[in-house]
Design a protein around this motif. Structure first.
Motif, PDB file in Angstrom:
ATOM      1  N   ALA A 186      62.661  21.858  37.216  1.00  0.00           N
ATOM      2  CA  ALA A 186      63.650  22.615  36.448  1.00  0.00           C
ATOM      3  C   ALA A 186      62.973  23.328  35.283  1.00  0.00           C
ATOM      4  O   ALA A 186      63.264  24.492  34.996  1.00  0.00           O
ATOM      5  CB  ALA A 186      64.744  21.678  35.943  1.00  0.00           C
ATOM      6  N   GLY A 187      62.039  22.620  34.624  1.00  0.00           N
ATOM      7  CA  GLY A 187      61.312  23.204  33.501  1.00  0.00           C
ATOM      8  C   GLY A 187      60.477  24.400  33.922  1.00  0.00           C
ATOM      9  O   GLY A 187      60.467  25.442  33.267  1.00  0.00           O
ATOM     10  N   LEU A 188      59.822  24.225  35.069  1.00  0.00           N
ATOM     11  CA  LEU A 188      58.967  25.268  35.623  1.00  0.00           C
ATOM     12  C   LEU A 188      59.801  26.521  35.932  1.00  0.00           C
ATOM     13  O   LEU A 188      59.407  27.636  35.624  1.00  0.00           O
ATOM     14  CB  LEU A 188      58.368  24.734  36.925  1.00  0.00           C
ATOM     15  N   ARG A 189      60.962  26.283  36.549  1.00  0.00           N
ATOM     16  CA  ARG A 189      61.852  27.389  36.905  1.00  0.00           C
ATOM     17  C   ARG A 189      62.264  28.163  35.673  1.00  0.00           C
ATOM     18  O   ARG A 189      62.250  29.386  35.656  1.00  0.00           O
ATOM     19  CB  ARG A 189      63.116  26.838  37.577  1.00  0.00           C
ATOM     20  N   LYS A 190      62.645  27.416  34.642  1.00  0.00           N
ATOM     21  CA  LYS A 190      63.139  28.063  33.426  1.00  0.00           C
ATOM     22  C   LYS A 190      62.014  28.854  32.768  1.00  0.00           C
ATOM     23  O   LYS A 190      62.211  29.970  32.313  1.00  0.00           O
ATOM     24  CB  LYS A 190      63.684  26.999  32.471  1.00  0.00           C
TER      25      LYS A 190
END
Ligand SMILES: Nc1nc2c(ncn2[C@@H]2O[C@H](COP(=O)(O)OP(=O)(O)O)[C@@H](O)[C@H]2O)c(=O)[nH]1
Ligand SMILES: [Mg+2]
Length: 321
Positions: free
Chosen positions: A254-258
């Motif tokens: 999720a962090g990577l996506r954001k």
């Protein structure tokens, strides 16, 4: 355009090929197309495969694709490799009985032309990954040559990155120097059928311990593979799945996506503004007088830049109602 999108969403492979071409060639409808497809994206698992020329990336991708097909997954393959023009041959293998994936409707292969600007290629590759993702492919494998030689930093595009090494003497050390150890989430020691594989394994594992020594983080595993026989390919996929699960369970995905969205949107907005500013400053853009004033030191460039930005912002506001 409407036709294309309808066929694409209906699963028509020719529409997929046309959509990719539209993105690759910067077709005038490219943006509209990507906008339409965007809400269908976000489901594919993207795996980057990188390493020196000749390490066996293409063959390994072929072997992995066969394994994934047996597991019931659909597969997209994107090759970005300026060192070896892609004919599909390397991925398909030489033997006739290995031509299976060329006729398989569950596999889509595409090589990307490497002409054009460096940044443009990364940008195009990312857009093309979105297109393949929107088409509904389960796994997308992206082949690029290793860090330092590559125009595309595949680790910034993929969820997981496989670095392919070989038993060549000193490969472990060389890899460490080239910075490739940092980008790998999973390491494949390919050509494990050749002599020296066990010595290379020890050397690379030593190098990995030095590079990845943080507690609680992901420790990239090293998997021995032989793309020619398919040996170790199932284990390679298991290692990838473990990495994906790690990304999900730690919230890193999720962090990577954001983080990527932040960067993508900054790029898109930045390119838009830059285009408008360039238009304003072009000959005939109405700022000749102002430019002369800056040249004559009656006005400073910072003030003019602010004025241009304000003008552009006003026009965007008007345009967007
Ligand atoms: N012995 C052996 N040769 C391999 C293996 N994998 C690939 N090769 C050979 O290595 C060469 C380069 O393979 P290729 O997949 O084109 O490498 P790439 O440049 O990294 O994509 C080819 O001649 C392959 O047949 C392997 O597991 N064992
Ligand atoms: Mg190749």
């Amino acid at each position: 355009m409407e036709d294309l999108v309808r066929c694409f969403l209906g699963g028509d492979r020719r529409a997929l090929a046309r959509a990719i071409s539209a993105v690759e060639n910067d077709h005038p409808h490219k943006r509209q197309l990507l906008q339409r497809l965007y809400r269908h994206t976000g489901r594919s698992y993207v795996v980057g495969v990188t390493g020196s020329p000749g390490a066996g990336k293409s063959m390994l991708i072929g072997a992995l694709t066969r394994h994934l097909r047996r597991e019931g997954f659909t597969v997209g393959i994107v090759a970005v490799d300026p060192t070896s023009p892609f004919s599909g041959g390397a991925i398909l293998g030489d033997r006739v009985r290995m031509q299976d994936i060329a006729r398989d409707a569950g596999v889509f292969m595409r090589s990307l032309a490497t002409r054009g600007s460096l940044g443009g290629l990364t940008r195009n590759t990312r857009d093309i990954l979105d297109v393949l993702d929107g088409f509904g492919l389960d796994v997308i494998l992206v082949e690029t040559v290793g860090v330092g030689q590559s125009e595309v930093d595949v680790s910034s595009l993929a969820h997981s990155t496989v670095v392919v090494l070989t038993p060549g003497a000193g490969d472990g050390l060389q890899a460490m120097k080239s910075g490739i150890m940092e980008v790998g989430d999973v390491f494949a020691l390919n050509k494990a059928d050749l002599a020296g594989a066990d010595a290379a394994r020890l050397e690379i594992e030593g190098a990995l311990r030095i590079v990845h020594d943080g507690p609680g983080g992901w420790r990239p595993p090293l998997v021995k593979t032989a793309a020619v026989t398919g040996e170790g390919v199932a284990a390679l996929w298991e290692a990838l799945v473990r990495h994906r699960d790690f990304l999900v369970s730690t919230g890193k995905l999720a962090g990577l996506r954001k983080e990527r969205l932040r960067r993508d949107i900054a790029t898109l907005a930045g390119e838009h503004v830059r285009g408008l500013v360039m238009e304003k400053l072009a000959a005939g853009g109405g700022l000749e007088g102002e430019l002369v004033r800056v040249a004559d030191r009656e006005l400073d460039p910072y003030t003019l830049a602010e004025e241009v930005l304000t003008d552009v912002a006003r026009e965007v506001l008007v345009q967007n109602g």
